[in-house]
Design an enzyme around this catalytic site. Sequence first.
Site, PDB file in Angstrom:
ATOM      1  N   ALA A   1      42.598  41.367  35.933  1.00 43.99           N
ATOM      2  CA  ALA A   1      41.879  42.629  36.093  1.00 43.99           C
ATOM      3  C   ALA A   1      41.153  43.042  34.817  1.00 43.99           C
ATOM      4  O   ALA A   1      40.224  43.846  34.864  1.00 43.99           O
ATOM      5  CB  ALA A   1      42.846  43.738  36.503  1.00 43.99           C
ATOM      6  N   SER A   2      41.542  42.499  33.697  1.00 45.22           N
ATOM      7  CA  SER A   2      41.041  42.941  32.394  1.00 45.22           C
ATOM      8  C   SER A   2      39.690  42.309  32.064  1.00 45.22           C
ATOM      9  O   SER A   2      39.580  41.081  31.964  1.00 45.22           O
ATOM     10  CB  SER A   2      42.058  42.561  31.312  1.00 45.22           C
ATOM     11  OG  SER A   2      41.463  42.582  30.040  1.00 45.22           O
ATOM     12  N   PRO A   3      38.642  43.120  31.863  1.00 48.35           N
ATOM     13  CA  PRO A   3      37.352  42.550  31.450  1.00 48.35           C
ATOM     14  C   PRO A   3      37.433  41.742  30.153  1.00 48.35           C
ATOM     15  O   PRO A   3      36.855  40.648  30.086  1.00 48.35           O
ATOM     16  CB  PRO A   3      36.456  43.791  31.295  1.00 48.35           C
ATOM     17  CG  PRO A   3      37.069  44.816  32.195  1.00 48.35           C
ATOM     18  CD  PRO A   3      38.557  44.566  32.113  1.00 48.35           C
TER      19      PRO A   3
END
Length: 211
Positions: free
Chosen positions: A8-10
């Site tokens: 989920a982390s850019p």
Amino acid sequence: MNLHYAPASPPCRAVLMAAKALGIEFNLKRISLTAGDTLKPEFLAINPQHTIPTLVDNGFVLWESRAILVYLVQKYGKDDSLYPKDLHQQALVNQRLHFDCSVLMKSFTDYYVPQFRFKQPADPEQYKKVEAAFGFLNTFLENQLYAAGDLLTIADISLLATVSTFEAMDFKISEYPNVDKWYTNAKRVVPGWTENWESLLQVISIMKPQQ
């Protein structure tokens, strides 16, 4: 190399795309933020700041995605195209990386995170900061397809991870024509784009604020 990450982390997705561009593979250690994995003693022993991504390369530990991007291209890049050695070109890449972190991504965090994490209503004042950030990026990209010069760099990769996250939240990138043109090209030329988007789709229901 071990990479502690969450899809989920850019910033994590930026590091994964850079690795794809460099032709290197990680031993992936998936982290659950909701389960508190970064606060467990074994993770804190690696990274006391308890952030992701965290890279462990033969005993050397590094966190902060943009520092990791620079490290990876300097150690594993076959040339300097992704992070130029020329002082002015490199400085421009650094500026775009700092802009991505402290302005663009911050505007995302300040506007969207309170909505999907704390169920707060949208804040119009924070949305103005999102619009301002995209306005700056639109200006940076006037008459050019790449974020920092005439070639693909890690600035494009980092920005792509961030901008695609805005798209996942239904932000109207098309209202910023230079960004839209850059984004279309970046999706075509950045290795690992497909995996980046697939990871976003997996978490889109979590990231979107409740209607």
